[in-house]
Design an enzyme around this catalytic site. Sequence first.
Site, PDB file in Angstrom:
ATOM      1  N   HIS A  46       0.838  -1.447   0.083  1.00 27.36           N
ATOM      2  CA  HIS A  46       0.490  -0.039  -0.182  1.00 27.36           C
ATOM      3  C   HIS A  46       1.018   1.473  -0.129  1.00 27.36           C
ATOM      4  O   HIS A  46       0.634   2.329  -0.658  1.00 27.36           O
ATOM      5  CB  HIS A  46      -0.868   0.363   1.401  1.00 27.36           C
ATOM      6  CG  HIS A  46      -2.180  -0.907   1.295  1.00 27.36           C
ATOM      7  ND1 HIS A  46      -1.612  -1.693   2.427  1.00 27.36           N
ATOM      8  CD2 HIS A  46      -2.787  -1.367   0.288  1.00 27.36           C
ATOM      9  CE1 HIS A  46      -2.959  -2.425   2.505  1.00 27.36           C
ATOM     10  NE2 HIS A  46      -3.566  -2.374   1.154  1.00 27.36           N
ATOM     11  N   LYS A  82     -18.391  -6.474   6.357  1.00 28.86           N
ATOM     12  CA  LYS A  82     -16.559  -7.199   5.751  1.00 28.86           C
ATOM     13  C   LYS A  82     -16.122  -7.288   7.515  1.00 28.86           C
ATOM     14  O   LYS A  82     -15.641  -5.625   7.081  1.00 28.86           O
ATOM     15  CB  LYS A  82     -16.545  -6.456   4.642  1.00 28.86           C
ATOM     16  CG  LYS A  82     -15.168  -6.810   3.928  1.00 28.86           C
ATOM     17  CD  LYS A  82     -14.683  -5.984   2.727  1.00 28.86           C
ATOM     18  CE  LYS A  82     -13.466  -6.002   1.729  1.00 28.86           C
ATOM     19  NZ  LYS A  82     -12.617  -5.677   1.357  1.00 28.86           N
ATOM     20  N   ARG A 117      -1.175  -6.126  -9.053  1.00 22.91           N
ATOM     21  CA  ARG A 117      -0.364  -7.055  -8.750  1.00 22.91           C
ATOM     22  C   ARG A 117      -0.866  -8.325  -9.932  1.00 22.91           C
ATOM     23  O   ARG A 117       0.555  -8.761 -10.022  1.00 22.91           O
ATOM     24  CB  ARG A 117      -0.692  -7.421  -7.084  1.00 22.91           C
ATOM     25  CG  ARG A 117      -0.722  -6.766  -6.182  1.00 22.91           C
ATOM     26  CD  ARG A 117      -0.807  -7.208  -4.892  1.00 22.91           C
ATOM     27  NE  ARG A 117      -1.963  -6.863  -4.315  1.00 22.91           N
ATOM     28  CZ  ARG A 117      -3.279  -7.501  -3.587  1.00 22.91           C
ATOM     29  NH1 ARG A 117      -2.465  -7.549  -2.478  1.00 22.91           N
ATOM     30  NH2 ARG A 117      -4.507  -7.642  -3.473  1.00 22.91           N
ATOM     31  N   SER A 131      -2.636  -8.112   3.177  1.00 25.04           N
ATOM     32  CA  SER A 131      -2.791  -7.371   4.283  1.00 25.04           C
ATOM     33  C   SER A 131      -3.108  -9.124   4.940  1.00 25.04           C
ATOM     34  O   SER A 131      -2.832  -9.566   6.021  1.00 25.04           O
ATOM     35  CB  SER A 131      -3.834  -6.769   4.348  1.00 25.04           C
ATOM     36  OG  SER A 131      -3.822  -5.394   4.167  1.00 25.04           O
TER      37      SER A 131
HETATM   38  P1  ADP Z   1      -9.567  -3.712  -0.421  1.00 24.62           P
HETATM   39  O1  ADP Z   1      -9.949  -5.333   0.273  1.00 24.62           O
HETATM   40  O2  ADP Z   1     -10.730  -2.691  -1.038  1.00 24.62           O
HETATM   41  O3  ADP Z   1      -8.842  -4.857  -1.614  1.00 24.62           O
HETATM   42  P2  ADP Z   1      -6.414  -3.724   0.719  1.00 24.62           P
HETATM   43  O4  ADP Z   1      -6.000  -2.427   1.983  1.00 24.62           O
HETATM   44  O5  ADP Z   1      -6.944  -5.300   0.742  1.00 24.62           O
HETATM   45  O6  ADP Z   1      -8.304  -2.988   0.376  1.00 24.62           O
HETATM   46  O7  ADP Z   1      -6.725  -2.696  -0.831  1.00 24.62           O
HETATM   47  C1  ADP Z   1      -6.590  -1.543  -1.563  1.00 24.62           C
HETATM   48  C2  ADP Z   1      -5.771  -1.318  -2.330  1.00 24.62           C
HETATM   49  O8  ADP Z   1      -4.116  -1.388  -2.276  1.00 24.62           O
HETATM   50  C3  ADP Z   1      -6.451  -2.216  -3.758  1.00 24.62           C
HETATM   51  O9  ADP Z   1      -6.372  -1.527  -4.331  1.00 24.62           O
HETATM   52  C4  ADP Z   1      -5.177  -2.819  -3.726  1.00 24.62           C
HETATM   53  O10 ADP Z   1      -5.157  -4.060  -5.329  1.00 24.62           O
HETATM   54  C5  ADP Z   1      -4.114  -2.072  -3.482  1.00 24.62           C
HETATM   55  N1  ADP Z   1      -2.753  -3.113  -3.034  1.00 24.62           N
HETATM   56  C6  ADP Z   1      -2.668  -4.263  -1.649  1.00 24.62           C
HETATM   57  N2  ADP Z   1      -1.408  -4.729  -1.521  1.00 24.62           N
HETATM   58  C7  ADP Z   1      -0.680  -4.229  -2.558  1.00 24.62           C
HETATM   59  C8  ADP Z   1       0.659  -4.712  -3.518  1.00 24.62           C
HETATM   60  N3  ADP Z   1       1.361  -5.307  -2.735  1.00 24.62           N
HETATM   61  N4  ADP Z   1       1.086  -4.056  -4.645  1.00 24.62           N
HETATM   62  C9  ADP Z   1       0.350  -2.908  -4.652  1.00 24.62           C
HETATM   63  N5  ADP Z   1      -0.994  -2.894  -4.383  1.00 24.62           N
HETATM   64  C10 ADP Z   1      -1.789  -3.305  -3.371  1.00 24.62           C
END
Ligand code: ADP
Length: 156
Positions: free
Chosen positions: A18, A42, A91, A129
């Site tokens: 992130h 959620k 990703r 995450s």
């Molecule tokens: P959600 O539940 O909406 O997917 P996340 O917190 O998991 O929320 O992710 C928020 C954003 O961050 C999404 O666009 C996700 O693709 C991006 N993201 C999460 N991890 C990575 C990573 N390792 N590299 C690039 N983008 C990421």
Amino acid sequence: MKNIAVFPGSFDPVTRGHESIIRRALLLFDKIIIAVGDNPEKRAYFPFEKRMHWLDQLFGKEKKIEVRKYSGLTVDFCKAVNANFILRGLRTSADFEFERTIGQVNKVLDNRIETIFLLTVPEYTALSSSVVREIIINGGDPGKFVPDCIDLGGKK
Ligand code: ADP
């Protein structure tokens, strides 16, 4: 007109993936609003307040970044904060398929808002995450995957 992006997510917890997307996107936007989902349906692993707190710790000094709570439709939140872009990270091809649907539906819901995708840097492609949570739940050290300033309560 200012270019304001909303970066929506659960951030459960925030990871280096992130952080990387947000820092790279700072070059593109006048302001980035990190929108932390607080959706009772959620259920998150970490409480909402902690997820917000870690993002504040990480970006509190950055003038172009705001951390806000959100629930409901992302396009409605964008309208409420005057954002004209939604920022998402990509990703894998699975991310692409998932994001394509949401991005196209959001475009129909509000034609003025564009979704912008940044490809992840290769070293964070396997990072999510849920990987960090899995490591924590099983008593491992997630330190390499979480920003240095984040204290996951002795778990890092
Ligand atoms: P959600 O539940 O909406 O997917 P996340 O917190 O998991 O929320 O992710 C928020 C954003 O961050 C999404 O666009 C996700 O693709 C991006 N993201 C999460 N991890 C990575 C990573 N390792 N590299 C690039 N983008 C990421």
